[in-house]
Design an enzyme around this catalytic site. Structure first.
Site, PDB file in Angstrom:
ATOM      1  N   SER A 159       0.830  -1.193   0.000  1.00  0.00           N
ATOM      2  CA  SER A 159       0.000   0.000   0.000  1.00  0.00           C
ATOM      3  C   SER A 159       0.873   1.255   0.000  1.00  0.00           C
ATOM      4  O   SER A 159       1.687   1.446  -0.895  1.00  0.00           O
ATOM      5  CB  SER A 159      -0.961  -0.049   1.195  1.00  0.00           C
ATOM      6  OG  SER A 159      -1.990   0.910   1.065  1.00  0.00           O
ATOM      7  N   ASP A 208      -9.967  -4.861  -4.173  1.00  0.00           N
ATOM      8  CA  ASP A 208      -9.358  -3.850  -3.305  1.00  0.00           C
ATOM      9  C   ASP A 208     -10.213  -2.583  -3.323  1.00  0.00           C
ATOM     10  O   ASP A 208     -10.374  -1.945  -4.364  1.00  0.00           O
ATOM     11  CB  ASP A 208      -7.939  -3.536  -3.796  1.00  0.00           C
ATOM     12  CG  ASP A 208      -7.113  -2.775  -2.772  1.00  0.00           C
ATOM     13  OD1 ASP A 208      -7.692  -1.960  -2.032  1.00  0.00           O
ATOM     14  OD2 ASP A 208      -5.885  -3.000  -2.716  1.00  0.00           O
ATOM     15  N   HIS A 236      -7.976  -5.454   0.113  1.00  0.00           N
ATOM     16  CA  HIS A 236      -6.728  -4.716   0.379  1.00  0.00           C
ATOM     17  C   HIS A 236      -5.958  -5.485   1.455  1.00  0.00           C
ATOM     18  O   HIS A 236      -6.022  -5.170   2.645  1.00  0.00           O
ATOM     19  CB  HIS A 236      -7.061  -3.296   0.842  1.00  0.00           C
ATOM     20  CG  HIS A 236      -5.870  -2.379   0.854  1.00  0.00           C
ATOM     21  ND1 HIS A 236      -5.171  -2.058  -0.294  1.00  0.00           N
ATOM     22  CD2 HIS A 236      -5.249  -1.723   1.869  1.00  0.00           C
ATOM     23  CE1 HIS A 236      -4.179  -1.228   0.023  1.00  0.00           C
ATOM     24  NE2 HIS A 236      -4.195  -1.020   1.326  1.00  0.00           N
TER      25      HIS A 236
END
Length: 220
Positions: free
Chosen positions: A117, A169, A200
């Site tokens: 991320s 996600d 995610h």
């Protein structure tokens, strides 16, 4: 709350380094438990380093202080508005770690950047703007924090890049991951692009792919 990175060595005489950056609000303890799921052979002598991002207010989270590689000012459908100065500070932090290992005798080609991320965004920029060819970049559920036209990458286009993204996600959309891949393609890079039926997060399948990729790169 310690700012010291977490270090996991698979051998005392390690000859490869994996610097793995956590996501927003997490810390260096997030990914050490993932190492066994990489299923790496014992013959590989690796130091895994998990640095911590600074603690700072994050605008999109109401100014709440948490570990963050840079402030995110807004989340738009196609990207992020970020504090570019803080991003550059984090990129410099990671590149200093690379410099230190090279000074210790580890070849740049044996140093890998992995990030999830927000940490993956830092891995992208740190690796693409580092003046020596690294072993590779692994970008997990992430995006390019700034346009490559703005960043002007100096890494050779042969730099191995692995991208892993979740089909579902809802934090970093798959479209953002695909946009990063398209930019890399346009600039002559050839990232491997893998999509998994996950949100995610990381999955066992994605960690398996990561382990196989690392093994391949390290045994070249």
């Amino acid at each position: 709350m310690s700012d010291m990175p977490i270090i996991v060595d698979t051998a005392a005489d390690f000859d490869s380094v994996v610097i793995w950056m956590h996501g927003l609000g997490a810390d260096g303890s997030d990914f050490p438990p993932a190492i066994p799921y990489l299923s790496l052979p014992e013959s590989l002598k690796i130091r895994f380093m998990f640095p911590n991002a600074p603690v700072r207010p994050v605008t999109i989270n109401g100014g709440f202080e948490m570990r963050s590689w840079y402030d995110i000012l807004s989340m738009e459908a196609g990207g992020r508005e970020i504090n570019a100065q803080q991003l550059q500070q984090s990129v410099a932090q990671v590149q200093r770690l690379i410099d230190e290992y090279i000074e210790q005798g580890i070849a740049a080609q044996r140093i890998f950047l992995v990030g999830f991320s927000q940490g993956g965004a830092v891995a992208y920029e740190a690796g693409l703007t580092y003046p020596h060819a690294l072993g590779g970049i692994v970008a997990m559920s992430t995006y390019l924090p700034r346009s490559l036209d703005e960043v002007a990458p100096v890494a050779p286009t042969a730099l191995p890049i692995l991208t892993l993204h979740g089909e579902y996600d809802d934090v970093v959309s798959i479209a953002m991951g695909e946009a990063a891949k398209q930019q890399l393609d346009t600039h002559g890079y050839a990232p491997q692009w893998h999509v998994y039926p996950m949100a995610h997060e990381v999955s066992l399948a994605s960690l398996e792919t990561l382990g196989q990729w690392l093994q391949l790169q390290m045994m070249k």
